[in-house]
Design a protein around this motif. Sequence first.
Motif, mmCIF file in Angstrom:
data_model
loop_
_atom_site.group_PDB
_atom_site.id
_atom_site.type_symbol
_atom_site.label_atom_id
_atom_site.label_comp_id
_atom_site.label_asym_id
_atom_site.label_seq_id
_atom_site.Cartn_x
_atom_site.Cartn_y
_atom_site.Cartn_z
ATOM 1 N N SER A 7 1.043 -0.793 -0.026
ATOM 2 C CA SER A 7 -0.570 -0.193 -0.139
ATOM 3 C C SER A 7 0.908 1.094 0.308
ATOM 4 C CB SER A 7 -1.195 -0.294 1.274
ATOM 5 O OG SER A 7 -0.211 0.307 2.234
ATOM 6 N N GLY A 8 0.737 2.485 -0.341
ATOM 7 C CA GLY A 8 0.905 3.614 -0.380
ATOM 8 C C GLY A 8 1.596 4.278 -1.518
ATOM 9 N N GLY A 9 1.195 3.317 -2.372
ATOM 10 C CA GLY A 9 2.223 3.971 -4.087
ATOM 11 C C GLY A 9 0.535 5.045 -4.318
ATOM 12 N N GLY A 10 1.149 5.847 -5.215
ATOM 13 C CA GLY A 10 0.283 6.987 -5.501
ATOM 14 C C GLY A 10 0.920 8.588 -6.661
ATOM 15 N N LEU A 11 0.243 9.734 -6.821
ATOM 16 C CA LEU A 11 0.517 10.358 -7.439
ATOM 17 C C LEU A 11 1.199 11.259 -6.927
ATOM 18 C CD1 LEU A 11 1.128 12.007 -10.273
ATOM 19 C CD2 LEU A 11 -1.323 12.298 -10.363
ATOM 20 N N VAL A 12 2.403 11.648 -7.231
ATOM 21 C CA VAL A 12 3.288 12.444 -6.384
ATOM 22 C C VAL A 12 3.801 14.331 -6.802
ATOM 23 C CG1 VAL A 12 4.852 11.403 -6.034
ATOM 24 C CG2 VAL A 12 3.969 12.857 -4.201
ATOM 25 N N GLY A 16 8.197 16.407 -3.279
ATOM 26 C CA GLY A 16 7.268 15.513 -2.218
ATOM 27 C C GLY A 16 7.912 14.089 -1.768
ATOM 28 N N SER A 17 6.648 13.937 -1.035
ATOM 29 C CA SER A 17 7.221 12.519 -0.233
ATOM 30 C C SER A 17 5.741 11.198 -0.729
ATOM 31 C CB SER A 17 6.844 12.851 1.362
ATOM 32 O OG SER A 17 8.379 13.021 1.368
ATOM 33 N N LEU A 18 6.206 10.767 0.008
ATOM 34 C CA LEU A 18 5.315 9.097 -0.467
ATOM 35 C C LEU A 18 6.324 8.183 1.119
ATOM 36 C CD1 LEU A 18 4.475 8.223 -3.795
ATOM 37 C CD2 LEU A 18 2.415 8.548 -2.023
ATOM 38 N N ARG A 19 5.288 7.109 1.696
ATOM 39 C CA ARG A 19 5.146 5.831 2.250
ATOM 40 C C ARG A 19 4.761 4.730 2.142
ATOM 41 N NH1 ARG A 19 4.240 4.866 8.469
ATOM 42 N NH2 ARG A 19 6.281 3.654 8.788
ATOM 43 N N LEU A 20 5.600 3.848 1.508
ATOM 44 C CA LEU A 20 5.155 2.479 0.571
ATOM 45 C C LEU A 20 5.258 1.642 2.462
ATOM 46 C CD1 LEU A 20 6.271 1.939 -2.506
ATOM 47 C CD2 LEU A 20 5.056 3.607 -1.582
ATOM 48 N N ALA A 49 16.398 -0.691 -2.206
ATOM 49 C CA ALA A 49 16.915 -0.696 -0.636
ATOM 50 C C ALA A 49 16.587 -2.188 -0.229
ATOM 51 C CB ALA A 49 16.243 0.142 -0.289
ATOM 52 N N ASP A 50 17.482 -2.919 1.056
ATOM 53 C CA ASP A 50 17.036 -4.136 1.431
ATOM 54 C C ASP A 50 17.394 -3.384 3.247
ATOM 55 O OD1 ASP A 50 20.121 -6.086 0.412
ATOM 56 O OD2 ASP A 50 19.531 -4.620 1.618
ATOM 57 N N ILE A 51 16.984 -4.466 3.592
ATOM 58 C CA ILE A 51 17.216 -4.528 4.906
ATOM 59 C C ILE A 51 17.016 -6.313 5.488
ATOM 60 C CG2 ILE A 51 14.861 -4.097 6.181
ATOM 61 C CD1 ILE A 51 15.636 -2.466 8.564
ATOM 62 N N THR A 52 18.640 -5.970 6.608
ATOM 63 C CA THR A 52 18.432 -7.944 6.741
ATOM 64 C C THR A 52 17.670 -8.116 8.032
ATOM 65 O OG1 THR A 52 20.324 -7.245 8.713
ATOM 66 C CG2 THR A 52 20.900 -7.652 5.687
ATOM 67 N N ARG A 71 11.926 -2.237 8.947
ATOM 68 C CA ARG A 71 10.652 -3.181 9.110
ATOM 69 C C ARG A 71 10.372 -2.898 10.950
ATOM 70 N NH1 ARG A 71 14.660 -7.705 8.246
ATOM 71 N NH2 ARG A 71 12.779 -9.614 9.170
ATOM 72 N N ASP A 72 9.112 -3.616 10.688
ATOM 73 C CA ASP A 72 8.510 -3.706 12.099
ATOM 74 C C ASP A 72 8.141 -5.542 11.983
ATOM 75 O OD1 ASP A 72 6.271 -4.124 13.836
ATOM 76 O OD2 ASP A 72 5.684 -1.989 13.766
ATOM 77 N N ASN A 73 8.861 -6.232 12.439
ATOM 78 C CA ASN A 73 8.743 -7.569 13.038
ATOM 79 C C ASN A 73 7.171 -7.774 13.890
ATOM 80 O OD1 ASN A 73 11.127 -7.685 11.767
ATOM 81 N ND2 ASN A 73 12.708 -8.218 13.368
ATOM 82 N N ILE A 74 7.130 -7.182 14.847
ATOM 83 C CA ILE A 74 5.791 -7.054 15.236
ATOM 84 C C ILE A 74 4.748 -7.237 14.261
ATOM 85 C CG2 ILE A 74 4.274 -6.712 17.143
ATOM 86 C CD1 ILE A 74 7.028 -7.629 17.747
ATOM 87 N N LYS A 75 4.700 -6.677 13.370
ATOM 88 C CA LYS A 75 3.607 -6.067 12.216
ATOM 89 C C LYS A 75 3.958 -6.443 11.521
ATOM 90 C CE LYS A 75 1.944 -1.423 14.074
ATOM 91 N NZ LYS A 75 1.499 0.066 13.549
ATOM 92 N N ASN A 76 4.575 -7.792 10.998
ATOM 93 C CA ASN A 76 5.096 -8.514 9.668
ATOM 94 C C ASN A 76 5.360 -7.473 8.176
ATOM 95 O OD1 ASN A 76 5.462 -10.756 11.365
ATOM 96 N ND2 ASN A 76 3.577 -11.363 11.101
ATOM 97 N N THR A 77 5.798 -6.068 9.016
ATOM 98 C CA THR A 77 5.396 -5.220 7.401
ATOM 99 C C THR A 77 6.897 -4.034 7.941
ATOM 100 O OG1 THR A 77 3.502 -5.089 8.601
ATOM 101 C CG2 THR A 77 4.445 -3.381 7.134
ATOM 102 N N VAL A 78 7.085 -4.399 6.164
ATOM 103 C CA VAL A 78 8.108 -3.723 5.535
ATOM 104 C C VAL A 78 7.654 -1.983 5.042
ATOM 105 C CG1 VAL A 78 8.510 -4.846 3.569
ATOM 106 C CG2 VAL A 78 10.663 -3.868 4.596
ATOM 107 N N TYR A 79 8.413 -0.932 5.770
ATOM 108 C CA TYR A 79 8.066 0.101 4.975
ATOM 109 C C TYR A 79 9.530 1.174 4.139
ATOM 110 C CZ TYR A 79 4.819 -0.204 8.676
ATOM 111 O OH TYR A 79 3.733 -0.623 9.840
ATOM 112 N N LEU A 80 9.119 1.605 3.164
ATOM 113 C CA LEU A 80 9.487 2.306 2.068
ATOM 114 C C LEU A 80 9.583 3.811 2.209
ATOM 115 C CD1 LEU A 80 12.399 1.873 0.605
ATOM 116 C CD2 LEU A 80 10.905 2.443 -1.255
#
Length: 122
Positions: A7-12, A16-20, A49-52, A71-80
Amino acid sequence: QVQLVESGGGLVQPGGSLRLACAASGSFFRMYRMAWYRQAPGKQRELVADITISGNENYADSVKGRFTISRDNIKNTVYLQMNSLKAEDTADYYCNIKIEPSPFSSRQVDYWGQGTQVTVSS
């Protein structure tokens, strides 16, 4: 079965900024390497980008200083987090997560998100 939902894509506008975000659901032991790739029209998919699992981050030269992976290992989510966006950042962005299904094996399985479109344009 593991699924990744982006989620998080779009037109900017430029500058500007976006958070995926990419959330993993299903049954598994743990997430290992987490990454974002992108593919612009007519170009090959490239690593952004990657994160170990230990939190070490790596970035493509073109996004260093502008993008931040987390990354949020509790929410099982990676952000950009993407700041100072440029027209050349326009692409479909895909998350990729290596998941260890079981604590009894070191086997890892690659999963991909469905892609989210980012368009940077005035």
